[in-house]
Design a protein around this motif. Structure first.
Motif, PDB file in Angstrom:
ATOM      1  N   CYS A 237     -36.415  59.626  77.795  1.00  9.74           N
ATOM      2  CA  CYS A 237     -36.715  60.493  76.640  1.00  9.74           C
ATOM      3  C   CYS A 237     -35.643  60.347  75.552  1.00  9.74           C
ATOM      4  CB  CYS A 237     -36.909  61.945  77.081  1.00  9.74           C
ATOM      5  SG  CYS A 237     -35.473  62.675  77.849  1.00  9.74           S
ATOM      6  N   ILE A 238     -34.390  60.134  75.940  1.00  7.22           N
ATOM      7  CA  ILE A 238     -33.313  60.009  74.938  1.00  7.22           C
ATOM      8  C   ILE A 238     -33.320  58.596  74.337  1.00  7.22           C
ATOM      9  CG2 ILE A 238     -30.808  60.223  74.556  1.00  7.22           C
ATOM     10  CD1 ILE A 238     -32.338  62.848  75.303  1.00  7.22           C
ATOM     11  N   LYS A 239     -33.576  57.615  75.203  1.00  5.18           N
ATOM     12  CA  LYS A 239     -33.707  56.232  74.703  1.00  5.18           C
ATOM     13  C   LYS A 239     -34.756  56.202  73.601  1.00  5.18           C
ATOM     14  CE  LYS A 239     -33.118  53.363  78.523  1.00  5.18           C
ATOM     15  NZ  LYS A 239     -33.832  52.803  79.647  1.00  5.18           N
ATOM     16  N   ASN A 240     -35.874  56.895  73.854  1.00  7.04           N
ATOM     17  CA  ASN A 240     -36.971  56.920  72.877  1.00  7.04           C
ATOM     18  C   ASN A 240     -36.515  57.484  71.539  1.00  7.04           C
ATOM     19  OD1 ASN A 240     -38.555  55.976  74.897  1.00  7.04           O
ATOM     20  ND2 ASN A 240     -39.813  57.803  75.128  1.00  7.04           N
ATOM     21  N   LEU A 241     -35.754  58.580  71.580  1.00  8.72           N
ATOM     22  CA  LEU A 241     -35.295  59.170  70.313  1.00  8.72           C
ATOM     23  C   LEU A 241     -34.377  58.200  69.579  1.00  8.72           C
ATOM     24  CD1 LEU A 241     -34.649  62.938  71.217  1.00  8.72           C
ATOM     25  CD2 LEU A 241     -36.580  61.932  70.003  1.00  8.72           C
ATOM     26  N   PHE A 242     -33.542  57.502  70.330  1.00  8.72           N
ATOM     27  CA  PHE A 242     -32.655  56.508  69.693  1.00  8.72           C
ATOM     28  C   PHE A 242     -33.477  55.355  69.092  1.00  8.72           C
ATOM     29  CE2 PHE A 242     -28.075  57.210  69.956  1.00  8.72           C
ATOM     30  CZ  PHE A 242     -28.019  58.386  70.696  1.00  8.72           C
ATOM     31  N   THR A 243     -34.549  54.965  69.762  1.00 10.58           N
ATOM     32  CA  THR A 243     -35.376  53.873  69.214  1.00 10.58           C
ATOM     33  C   THR A 243     -35.976  54.296  67.870  1.00 10.58           C
ATOM     34  OG1 THR A 243     -35.918  53.170  71.434  1.00 10.58           O
ATOM     35  CG2 THR A 243     -37.309  52.311  69.697  1.00 10.58           C
ATOM     36  N   ILE A 244     -36.412  55.552  67.784  1.00 11.28           N
ATOM     37  CA  ILE A 244     -36.972  56.031  66.510  1.00 11.28           C
ATOM     38  C   ILE A 244     -35.855  56.091  65.467  1.00 11.28           C
ATOM     39  CG2 ILE A 244     -38.118  57.976  65.343  1.00 11.28           C
ATOM     40  CD1 ILE A 244     -39.551  58.544  68.004  1.00 11.28           C
ATOM     41  N   TYR A 256     -22.866  56.229  65.134  1.00 17.27           N
ATOM     42  CA  TYR A 256     -22.272  57.575  65.226  1.00 17.27           C
ATOM     43  C   TYR A 256     -22.861  58.336  66.418  1.00 17.27           C
ATOM     44  CZ  TYR A 256     -21.524  62.490  64.010  1.00 17.27           C
ATOM     45  OH  TYR A 256     -21.214  63.822  64.049  1.00 17.27           O
ATOM     46  N   PHE A 257     -24.194  58.338  66.521  1.00 23.63           N
ATOM     47  CA  PHE A 257     -24.821  59.098  67.608  1.00 23.63           C
ATOM     48  C   PHE A 257     -24.619  58.405  68.961  1.00 23.63           C
ATOM     49  CE2 PHE A 257     -26.870  61.306  64.108  1.00 23.63           C
ATOM     50  CZ  PHE A 257     -26.755  62.622  64.539  1.00 23.63           C
ATOM     51  N   ASN A 258     -24.512  57.085  68.963  1.00 23.02           N
ATOM     52  CA  ASN A 258     -24.205  56.396  70.223  1.00 23.02           C
ATOM     53  C   ASN A 258     -22.821  56.785  70.717  1.00 23.02           C
ATOM     54  OD1 ASN A 258     -26.186  54.759  71.479  1.00 23.02           O
ATOM     55  ND2 ASN A 258     -26.171  53.420  69.683  1.00 23.02           N
ATOM     56  N   GLU A 259     -21.862  56.880  69.793  1.00 21.47           N
ATOM     57  CA  GLU A 259     -20.501  57.299  70.189  1.00 21.47           C
ATOM     58  C   GLU A 259     -20.525  58.715  70.755  1.00 21.47           C
ATOM     59  OE1 GLU A 259     -17.903  56.752  66.814  1.00 21.47           O
ATOM     60  OE2 GLU A 259     -18.201  54.570  66.934  1.00 21.47           O
TER      61      GLU A 259
END
Ligand code: TYM
Length: 332
Positions: A237-244, A256-259
């Motif tokens: 579910c979090i991977k998906n948000l990052f893909t978007i 920034y959000f990956n850090e």
């Protein structure tokens, strides 16, 4: 120069997955290639839409294509049912498509699981209809999302089989295309698979959604309890948000959000707000163009008429050859 073709079913308005998986890639190809883009209304009949909904959806999707930059001066933009030769080629290809290979198709198996009470022959032969769309213009490149890869493989199989059976070279081998990059798969907001119309409204971000609807859907997207250890792998579910996020935001924002994820200080509320802001900025100009174009029915009608003429001319050339090889012609 390639012959490029792509299409979308008018089962509802276009979503971000349709746009990034198929339409934007197509738009980039229209400068230097012979391009066909169509609305797959025959394909949408597998779900038995009401006639008036179908008509509305076709107009909406047509407006969305035009707003996205498909230029009827450069590309042939048409409605599938305006080219009845597609249905004829579908019939011929079905004669050489085998039950086993159609039943093994992933999208069919999916439907068999999800809607066992409406497993019609149109669903089974969906890949032969799609092959007809592609082969009728002898397309070589087909810009589509990842989910269509297997259908493309089947179009190659059916085209090659025809060539072999009739000892000819009528059909080239079409390939799925995304400028040498991996095919796109935009995930949905419910934490599972792809963004898709049949997955339900809240799973999809539609191009025509208002800002407040987008916000509601994104803020409601599924998340988990948050990272427990540094640098841990993200759940789906979090991977998906990052893909978007990656699809609509800058590299710096994603970093920034990956850090924040990696050091466990991420706040999902902030991530979602950022996704909303960037999706909204991305879609607002498009939404405004869609509304303007949709209001101009004279323009839409002129585009469709012109597209039908051009598409039929190309289809007719292929079909004359196909009929000749099969032996379907007036005897006297
Ligand atoms: P449809 O209407 O399901 O989807 C249209 C296009 O959008 C892409 N797509 C996605 N791409 C990335 N992420 C997603 N979440 C996502 N969801 C959809 C699809 O890959 C597709 O390119 N069978 C086709 C329509 C069709 C067609 C054709 C396409 C009929 N004949 C001939 C190309 C060539 C379909 O189901 O589209």
């Amino acid at each position: 120069m390639e012959i490029v073709l792509s299409g979308i079913r008018p089962t509802g308005p276009l979503h971000l997955g349709n746009y990034l998986g198929a339409v934007t890639n197509f738009v980039k190809m229209q400068e230097n290639n012979r391009c066909y883009f169509f609305i797959a209304d025959f394909h949408s009949l597998t779900t038995h839409p009401l006639a008036e909904h179908l008509q509305e959806n076709i107009k909406q999707v047509l407006s969305e294509y035009l707003a996205a930059g498909i230029d009827p001066e450069k590309s042939t933009l048409y409605i599938q049912s305006d080219v009845p030769e597609v249905a004829e080629l579908y019939l011929y290809l079905n004669m050489n498509a085998y039950l086993g290979e159609l039943e093994r198709c992933t999208s069919f198996k999916d439907k068999a699981r999800k809607q066992p009470d409406n497993l019609n022959a149109g669903l089974l032969t969906y890949p032969t209809l799609m092959a007809s769309d592609i082969l009728i213009h002898r397309a070589t490149k087909v810009p589509v999302g990842k989910d269509q890869e297997q259908h493309l493989e089947m179009a190659r199989t059916f085209g090659n089989r025809f060539n072999r059976m009739y000892n000819c070279e009528v059909f080239p081998s079409p390939t799925a295309y995304n400028f040498g990059e991996a095919l796109v798969k935009i995930p949905g907001l419910d934490g599972s698979g792809k963004m898709g119309k049949s997955e339900g409204g809240d799973n999809c971000l539609y191009l025509s959604d208002t800002s407040s609807v987008l916000k509601k859907k994104i803020m409601k997207a599924l998340t988990d309890a948050g990272p427990q250890t540094t640098n841990q792998e993200k759940p789906d579910c979090i991977k998906n948000l990052f893909t978007i996020l990656e699809a609509v935001s800058t590299k710096d924002t994603v970093e920034y959000f990956n850090e924040k994820w990696n050091d466990c200080s991420i706040r999902y509320g902030d991530l979602k707000k950022q996704i909303f802001n960037d999706v909204d900025a991305f879609l607002t100009p498009l939404r405004e163009r869609i509304t303007d174009i949709r209001a101009d029915e004279n323009y839409l009608s002129a585009v469709v008429k012109r597209g039908a003429e051009q598409a039929r001319e190309s289809a007719d050339t292929t079909m004359s050859e196909v009929r000749k090889y099969i032996g379907i012609k007036r005897l006297f």
